[in-house]
Design a protein around this motif. Sequence first.
Motif, short mmCIF file in Angstrom:
data_model
loop_
_atom_site.label_atom_id
_atom_site.label_comp_id
_atom_site.label_asym_id
_atom_site.label_seq_id
_atom_site.Cartn_x
_atom_site.Cartn_y
_atom_site.Cartn_z
N LYS A 1 34.72 36.68 45.03
CA LYS A 1 35.02 35.65 44.13
C LYS A 1 35.91 36.07 42.66
O LYS A 1 35.15 36.87 42.07
CB LYS A 1 33.90 34.73 43.85
N ALA B 1 40.20 32.18 36.64
CA ALA B 1 41.47 31.70 37.28
C ALA B 1 42.72 32.37 37.11
O ALA B 1 43.62 32.02 37.79
CB ALA B 1 41.44 30.38 36.70
N ASP C 1 42.07 33.91 44.70
CA ASP C 1 40.76 33.29 44.45
C ASP C 1 39.48 34.21 45.13
O ASP C 1 38.27 34.35 44.37
CB ASP C 1 40.78 31.76 44.74
N ALA D 1 42.63 29.47 46.28
CA ALA D 1 41.35 28.60 46.11
C ALA D 1 41.20 27.46 47.17
O ALA D 1 40.25 27.13 47.33
CB ALA D 1 41.50 27.91 44.65
#
Length: 246
Positions: free
Chosen positions: A149, A153, A158, A179
């Motif tokens: 992960k 951002a 993502d 994402a």
Amino acid sequence: MSSRPLLVLLSLVTLLLATPAGAVDGNALLKQLDRNLEPESYEMYRKLINIEPDGRRKEYVLYTVKKGRDKMVALFLDPPSDKGRATLRLGDNMWLYIPSVGKPLRITSLQSVVGGVFNNADILALDYSVEYNVDKAEEAGNSYVLALKARTASVAYDRLKMWVDKAAVLPVTIEAYAASGLLIKTLHFKDIKDFGGGIKRPATMETDSPLYKGYKSVMLYSSIRARSFPDEVFTLNYLPRAGELR
């Protein structure tokens, strides 16, 4: 035994001792994978090839230098039309220097200075452990499977799903996701080569994408070796002089 293989062995022993039986310390494994791929600071030559559905190809030759965890410069050597262009990455920030323009231009990780399936994040890639945390790690036959992960951002992908060869602690396949869960591209690592200096890693990385059907991009590594650089090299003012590093 040279010092680098000994350090790799000690790191793996430490990993095994620190992890409960049957569990995999994914973040420690990811850091080991980073060091197996390349030294923390290095110089490298590679060729990027973009292949279109009709078979047409465009090739680029880049000389790349990296310092520590977040500083990188890539200089274009070929084709002649791009010679002298240079890119700089400092953490999440990237710039492109074009000699005819005379000043660095901001670029983003999802853009591509070469076109094709590789974006700037692939071309100016930092250590995986710098940009990602391991959410889940498990064993599957001769591989580890890591679910990664993004730490922030600003990272291009993502999530990553990474298959790692157990014996070599090197990536075999990486799927990159947005994402939303959309598969953006798949990276395939092939052709293990001994580059000397304790560096034994894939010499070929291929990528394809469901977003670019029929297109493929290939990265061929011809030389990687540890080398130190002063911080001055990784500044906007130094970009026009990047060719002096060779």
